[in-house]
Scaffold this motif. Structure first.
Motif, PDB file in Angstrom:
ATOM      1  N   LEU A 186      -7.078  -0.191  -9.238  1.00 25.46           N
ATOM      2  CA  LEU A 186      -7.718   0.792  -8.226  1.00 25.46           C
ATOM      3  C   LEU A 186      -8.307   1.851  -8.984  1.00 25.46           C
ATOM      4  CD1 LEU A 186      -5.161   0.817  -5.244  1.00 25.46           C
ATOM      5  CD2 LEU A 186      -7.342  -0.336  -5.368  1.00 25.46           C
ATOM      6  N   SER A 195      -1.618  -3.582 -13.240  1.00 18.81           N
ATOM      7  CA  SER A 195      -0.844  -3.133 -12.159  1.00 18.81           C
ATOM      8  C   SER A 195      -1.941  -2.807 -11.013  1.00 18.81           C
ATOM      9  CB  SER A 195      -0.197  -1.719 -12.618  1.00 18.81           C
ATOM     10  OG  SER A 195      -1.062  -0.663 -13.094  1.00 18.81           O
ATOM     11  N   VAL A 196      -1.603  -2.812  -9.804  1.00 12.51           N
ATOM     12  CA  VAL A 196      -2.401  -2.380  -8.816  1.00 12.51           C
ATOM     13  C   VAL A 196      -2.976  -0.911  -9.132  1.00 12.51           C
ATOM     14  CG1 VAL A 196      -2.604  -2.434  -6.299  1.00 12.51           C
ATOM     15  CG2 VAL A 196      -1.168  -4.081  -7.250  1.00 12.51           C
TER      16      VAL A 196
END
Length: 95
Positions: free
Chosen positions: A11, A6-7
């Motif tokens: 991050l 997932s993003v």
């Protein structure tokens, strides 16, 4: 089992890596002088132990004035000339 990337996970991972990197950089800047001082002190002590005999000999000698010539050992005077070597010829450059 398969996990999806997932993003937010990416991050979060990048943020953790950056925090660790900058945290290490700040801590290194704070503790590097202390560490270098400690290492240099230990090296100085070790050097002093290895060459302590030389320093004590040097301190035992009387101090001499700058430029004073001192001869510790006189050369031997019983040098013999070897006449059987041959004849000495001066060198002359020929043009």
């Amino acid at each position: 089992m398969f996990y999806e990337a997932s993003v937010m996970g990416l991050l979060r991972t990048i943020l953790i890596i950056l925090l660790i990197y900058f945290g290490f950089k700040i801590l290194a800047r704070l503790f590097a002088p202390i560490l270098l001082r400690f290492v240099s002190k230990k090296a100085e002590e070790k050097f002093g132990q290895q060459f302590g005999g030389y320093q004590s000999q040097q301190k035992a000698e009387p101090k001499r004035k700058e430029g004073e010539t001192v001869i510790d050992k006189m050369p031997e005077q019983n040098k013999k000339s070897n006449d059987g070597v041959g004849e000495y010829i001066d060198y002359e450059e020929i043009e």
